[in-house]
Design a protein around this motif. Sequence first.
Motif, PDB file in Angstrom:
ATOM      1  N   ALA A  91     -20.386 -36.477 -16.962  1.00 55.44           N
ATOM      2  CA  ALA A  91     -21.360 -36.419 -15.909  1.00 55.44           C
ATOM      3  C   ALA A  91     -20.528 -36.621 -14.508  1.00 55.44           C
ATOM      4  N   LEU A  92     -19.586 -37.737 -14.617  1.00 52.80           N
ATOM      5  CA  LEU A  92     -18.716 -37.874 -13.446  1.00 52.80           C
ATOM      6  C   LEU A  92     -18.053 -36.652 -13.369  1.00 52.80           C
ATOM      7  N   THR A  93     -17.409 -35.978 -13.986  1.00 52.94           N
ATOM      8  CA  THR A  93     -16.666 -34.895 -13.609  1.00 52.94           C
ATOM      9  C   THR A  93     -17.621 -33.831 -13.180  1.00 52.94           C
ATOM     10  N   VAL A  94     -18.573 -33.693 -13.739  1.00 50.63           N
ATOM     11  CA  VAL A  94     -20.008 -32.600 -12.890  1.00 50.63           C
ATOM     12  C   VAL A  94     -19.891 -32.872 -11.461  1.00 50.63           C
ATOM     13  N   GLY A  95     -20.273 -34.083 -11.338  1.00 46.07           N
ATOM     14  CA  GLY A  95     -20.608 -34.699  -9.869  1.00 46.07           C
ATOM     15  C   GLY A  95     -19.108 -34.472  -9.005  1.00 46.07           C
ATOM     16  N   THR A  96     -18.069 -34.645  -9.420  1.00 47.79           N
ATOM     17  CA  THR A  96     -16.669 -34.370  -8.848  1.00 47.79           C
ATOM     18  C   THR A  96     -16.632 -32.962  -8.387  1.00 47.79           C
ATOM     19  N   VAL A  97     -17.121 -32.130  -9.363  1.00 47.24           N
ATOM     20  CA  VAL A  97     -16.602 -30.597  -9.182  1.00 47.24           C
ATOM     21  C   VAL A  97     -17.868 -30.210  -7.929  1.00 47.24           C
ATOM     22  N   LEU A  98     -19.233 -30.678  -8.173  1.00 42.90           N
ATOM     23  CA  LEU A  98     -20.151 -30.329  -7.043  1.00 42.90           C
ATOM     24  C   LEU A  98     -19.655 -31.010  -5.736  1.00 42.90           C
ATOM     25  N   LEU A  99     -19.184 -32.151  -5.701  1.00 38.99           N
ATOM     26  CA  LEU A  99     -18.820 -32.868  -4.444  1.00 38.99           C
ATOM     27  C   LEU A  99     -17.564 -32.005  -3.778  1.00 38.99           C
ATOM     28  N   VAL A 100     -16.748 -31.340  -4.536  1.00 30.65           N
ATOM     29  CA  VAL A 100     -15.491 -30.733  -4.080  1.00 30.65           C
ATOM     30  C   VAL A 100     -16.071 -29.357  -3.492  1.00 30.65           C
ATOM     31  N   ILE A 101     -16.879 -28.728  -4.297  1.00 33.62           N
ATOM     32  CA  ILE A 101     -17.410 -27.307  -4.006  1.00 33.62           C
ATOM     33  C   ILE A 101     -18.384 -27.592  -2.502  1.00 33.62           C
ATOM     34  N   GLY A 102     -19.086 -28.720  -2.087  1.00 31.53           N
ATOM     35  CA  GLY A 102     -19.578 -29.015  -1.001  1.00 31.53           C
ATOM     36  C   GLY A 102     -18.681 -29.168  -0.015  1.00 31.53           C
ATOM     37  N   LEU A 103     -17.576 -29.826  -0.103  1.00 29.24           N
ATOM     38  CA  LEU A 103     -16.663 -30.017   0.520  1.00 29.24           C
ATOM     39  C   LEU A 103     -15.815 -28.785   1.119  1.00 29.24           C
ATOM     40  N   ALA A 104     -15.644 -28.086   0.006  1.00 32.60           N
ATOM     41  CA  ALA A 104     -14.985 -26.611   0.431  1.00 32.60           C
ATOM     42  C   ALA A 104     -15.989 -25.715   1.245  1.00 32.60           C
ATOM     43  N   ARG A 105     -17.182 -26.150   1.007  1.00 37.93           N
ATOM     44  CA  ARG A 105     -18.088 -25.200   1.928  1.00 37.93           C
ATOM     45  C   ARG A 105     -18.298 -25.806   3.072  1.00 37.93           C
ATOM     46  N   ASN A 106     -18.186 -27.169   3.338  1.00 35.58           N
ATOM     47  CA  ASN A 106     -18.264 -27.795   4.785  1.00 35.58           C
ATOM     48  C   ASN A 106     -16.985 -27.709   5.349  1.00 35.58           C
ATOM     49  N   LEU A 107     -15.738 -27.890   4.799  1.00 37.33           N
ATOM     50  CA  LEU A 107     -14.411 -28.039   5.340  1.00 37.33           C
ATOM     51  C   LEU A 107     -13.610 -26.479   5.546  1.00 37.33           C
ATOM     52  N   GLY A 108     -13.848 -25.814   4.442  1.00 36.17           N
ATOM     53  CA  GLY A 108     -13.039 -24.680   4.331  1.00 36.17           C
ATOM     54  C   GLY A 108     -11.962 -25.080   3.714  1.00 36.17           C
ATOM     55  N   GLY A 109     -10.772 -24.014   3.997  1.00 41.04           N
ATOM     56  CA  GLY A 109      -9.601 -24.347   3.258  1.00 41.04           C
ATOM     57  C   GLY A 109      -8.761 -23.076   3.162  1.00 41.04           C
ATOM     58  N   GLY A 159      -9.453 -35.787  -1.756  1.00 40.78           N
ATOM     59  CA  GLY A 159      -8.113 -35.827  -1.142  1.00 40.78           C
ATOM     60  C   GLY A 159      -7.505 -34.440  -0.993  1.00 40.78           C
ATOM     61  N   ALA A 160      -7.505 -33.648  -2.005  1.00 38.85           N
ATOM     62  CA  ALA A 160      -6.984 -32.327  -2.181  1.00 38.85           C
ATOM     63  C   ALA A 160      -7.944 -31.352  -1.398  1.00 38.85           C
ATOM     64  N   SER A 161      -8.971 -31.502  -1.402  1.00 40.28           N
ATOM     65  CA  SER A 161      -9.966 -30.692  -0.510  1.00 40.28           C
ATOM     66  C   SER A 161      -9.935 -30.931   0.876  1.00 40.28           C
ATOM     67  N   TYR A 162      -9.675 -32.283   1.251  1.00 40.06           N
ATOM     68  CA  TYR A 162      -9.510 -32.639   2.586  1.00 40.06           C
ATOM     69  C   TYR A 162      -8.137 -32.164   3.283  1.00 40.06           C
ATOM     70  N   ALA A 163      -7.001 -32.277   2.367  1.00 41.97           N
ATOM     71  CA  ALA A 163      -5.808 -31.870   3.071  1.00 41.97           C
ATOM     72  C   ALA A 163      -5.521 -30.530   2.867  1.00 41.97           C
ATOM     73  N   ARG A 164      -6.105 -29.693   2.025  1.00 37.87           N
ATOM     74  CA  ARG A 164      -6.060 -28.095   2.095  1.00 37.87           C
ATOM     75  C   ARG A 164      -6.894 -27.684   3.375  1.00 37.87           C
ATOM     76  N   ALA A 165      -7.855 -28.607   3.999  1.00 37.51           N
ATOM     77  CA  ALA A 165      -8.709 -27.812   5.082  1.00 37.51           C
ATOM     78  C   ALA A 165      -8.370 -28.295   6.328  1.00 37.51           C
ATOM     79  N   VAL A 211     -13.498 -20.719  -4.644  1.00 35.07           N
ATOM     80  CA  VAL A 211     -11.961 -20.675  -4.909  1.00 35.07           C
ATOM     81  C   VAL A 211     -11.256 -21.755  -4.310  1.00 35.07           C
ATOM     82  N   ASP A 212     -11.757 -22.067  -3.113  1.00 34.91           N
ATOM     83  CA  ASP A 212     -11.040 -23.454  -2.353  1.00 34.91           C
ATOM     84  C   ASP A 212     -11.216 -24.713  -3.102  1.00 34.91           C
TER      85      ASP A 212
END
Length: 267
Positions: free
Chosen positions: A48-66, A123-129, A77-78
Motif C-alpha cells: 500500500a505504501l508503494t502504491v501511494g509512493t508511485v501515485l505521489l511521484v506521478i502527481g509531482l511529475a505532473r506538477n513539476l515536470g522534469g 527527492g528524485a522527482s524534485y531534483a529532476r525538475a 515517463v518522468d
Amino acid sequence: MPQPTDARQLVKGFGRGIGGALLFAMPLLMTMEVWRLGLAVDRYRVAALTVGTVLLVIGLARNLGGSGRSGWRASLVDAGVAFLAAALAAAVILTTLDVLDWLRDWRDAVSILLLAMLPAAVGASYARAQLGEGSAFPSKSGYGHELSLMVAGAVVFAANVAPTEEIVLLAATMTPWHTLVLVALSLALMHAFVYGVGFGGEEEYEGPVQSFATFTIVGYALALCVAAYLLWTLGRFEDIGLLMVVTESVVLALPASLGAAAARLIL
C-alpha cells in the motif's frame, strides 16, 4: 528513436534524480529502525505504501515536470525515471552498508528498500525538475496544485522520522494537554512559514485570516493524515487505544506540517 541530445538530457536527469534521492532520503537510509521494520511490517502495508509512493511521484511529475514536456505520457515517463533513480540510489547505499542481503532473502531486501523509497522518490522527482540547468519553477498554479506540494513536503519530513522509536516514546509521555498545545504550536509555526515572517515565496495577496483558513488549517489536516498513514503502515497503531493513536499522529504531524509549509514556499 531518441536523439543524442535527448539521451544526454535523460542521463543528466537520471543523475540529478539519484542526487536528489540521496539528499532527501539519507537520514532514513541510515536509521536502524527502518532496517528492522522492513522485516516486521506486513507485506500488504508495504505494498500500500508503494502504491501511494508511485501515485505521489506521478502527481509531482505532473506538477513539476522534469523532461520539459507536458502531457500525461511525459508525466509517466518522468515519474518512472525518478522512481528508478530513487530505487537505484537507495539500493546501492543500503547494499554497501550491508543492510540488504539480496542472496540471503531478496524479499526482505525488497521490503526494506520499499520503505525507504518514499522520501527518495520525492527527492528524485524534485531534483529532476528543479535542479537542472535552466530549470524554472512550474507555471502550473492553483489551490489543488499547492495542496499537492504540501503533501509532498509533509511526506519527506515525516517519512524520515516516522520509523524512529522516539515518536512512540514521546507520545507515551505526553498528556492530553501536551497534545493540544503541540497542535497549537504546529499551527502557529506552519502559519509563520506560510504567512507573516518574510520568507521568500509567501503569499502577498491573501490576508492572514484567509491564509490561516485555506492553507494553514487545511495543510495541517493533510500533514496529520500523512502522519497517521505512515504510522499505520509501520504498524505503530497495533494494540493501542484511540488516544495513543491521536497522540502519535500529532507528534509526527509537527515535522510533517513544517515540511508542508516549507514545500509550498520552496516548490
